[in-house]
Write an enzyme that holds these catalytic residues in place. Sequence first.
Site, PDB file in Angstrom:
ATOM      1  CB  ILE A   1      -7.566 -22.300   0.506  1.00 16.88           C
ATOM      2  CG1 ILE A   1      -6.722 -21.046   0.273  1.00 16.88           C
ATOM      3  CG2 ILE A   1      -8.667 -22.404  -0.552  1.00 16.88           C
ATOM      4  CD1 ILE A   1      -5.847 -21.115  -0.980  1.00 16.88           C
TER       5      ILE A   1
ATOM      6  CG  ASP B   1     -16.052 -33.579   6.572  1.00 15.77           C
ATOM      7  OD1 ASP B   1     -16.626 -32.540   6.190  1.00 15.77           O
ATOM      8  OD2 ASP B   1     -16.652 -34.651   6.758  1.00 15.77           O
TER       9      ASP B   1
ATOM     10  CG  ASN C   1     -13.682 -22.543  -2.424  1.00 14.84           C
ATOM     11  OD1 ASN C   1     -14.334 -21.943  -3.279  1.00 14.84           O
ATOM     12  ND2 ASN C   1     -13.234 -23.787  -2.606  1.00 14.84           N
TER      13      ASN C   1
ATOM     14  CE1 TYR D   1     -24.545 -23.687  -3.557  1.00 12.51           C
ATOM     15  CE2 TYR D   1     -25.767 -22.227  -5.026  1.00 12.51           C
ATOM     16  CZ  TYR D   1     -24.568 -22.653  -4.474  1.00 12.51           C
ATOM     17  OH  TYR D   1     -23.398 -22.027  -4.839  1.00 12.51           O
TER      18      TYR D   1
ATOM     19  CE  LYS E   1     -22.794 -21.073  -1.573  1.00 13.51           C
ATOM     20  NZ  LYS E   1     -21.437 -21.076  -0.990  1.00 13.51           N
TER      21      LYS E   1
ATOM     22  CB  VAL F   1     -17.682 -20.513 -11.629  1.00 17.24           C
ATOM     23  CG1 VAL F   1     -16.179 -20.751 -11.787  1.00 17.24           C
ATOM     24  CG2 VAL F   1     -17.945 -19.131 -11.062  1.00 17.24           C
TER      25      VAL F   1
END
Length: 262
Positions: free
Chosen positions: A12, A66, A93, A160, A164, A193
């Site tokens: 993760i 990183d 993530n 951003y 995505k 979220v």
Amino acid sequence: MFKRLQGQTVFITGASAGIGEACARSFAAAGSNVIITARRTDRIEALKAELEQAHPNVRVHAVTLDVTSKEQVDQVVASLPDDLQQVDVLINNAGLVLGLIPLVDYKPDQIDTIINTNLKGLIYCTQAFIPRMKQQTAGGTIINVSSISGHDVYPNGSIYCATKFAVDAITRTLRYELANSNVRISALSPGFVETEFSMVRFDGDKKKADKVYQGMTPLIGEDIAETALFIASRPPHVEVAEAIVVPKGQASINYIYRKEES
């Protein structure tokens, strides 16, 4: 439901907070070994201690990473402990956004930070694990944590959203490239979220961050982690192409029903 995840190993990124941290807790609770990575060493070491105490039969490995450095990614993956060499699930993530800024006002360092983290970091980690997963008899599952911002845009969110949209394109392309393998690829796209996301966006301004979720009940990291568990625990012949998860009342990226405060 999640018995298939027992004994599996999950890698993760961005596990020091929010969705990544929730995924670490959820997969460990399901009996998976977890490799938790992030830049903030103190946080993942604290999470490691917590998970080891709560789940003594689960292997927890914390390593500073990183993801914007391909050299670091390759070194971390190459030096995984012997008992964690076979990674069954990769959760890409790590991600962030800086500011709510018109495109013309973005500074070069802000652009680089968002693109390097959200896009290049995901690419580097995916490149590191695909060859390994292809060689594994059981293959593997890659879950790219994207966003509904990868499907629609909003004012002052250009950089951003661009990252995505690119994550969505990469995920769909990989579905072609991995079709003849045992490696599954999924996109997990949350709506609002409540994590540190907005605090980072507004440079620690809590008042601005709280306003984002005013008049609504946002998702929390655990909601997305549960969806990741579902994706990873499907039978080998089932590939969840994408899961879009939004809080009740969020009809699109630009429309959210908010209750008036009494």
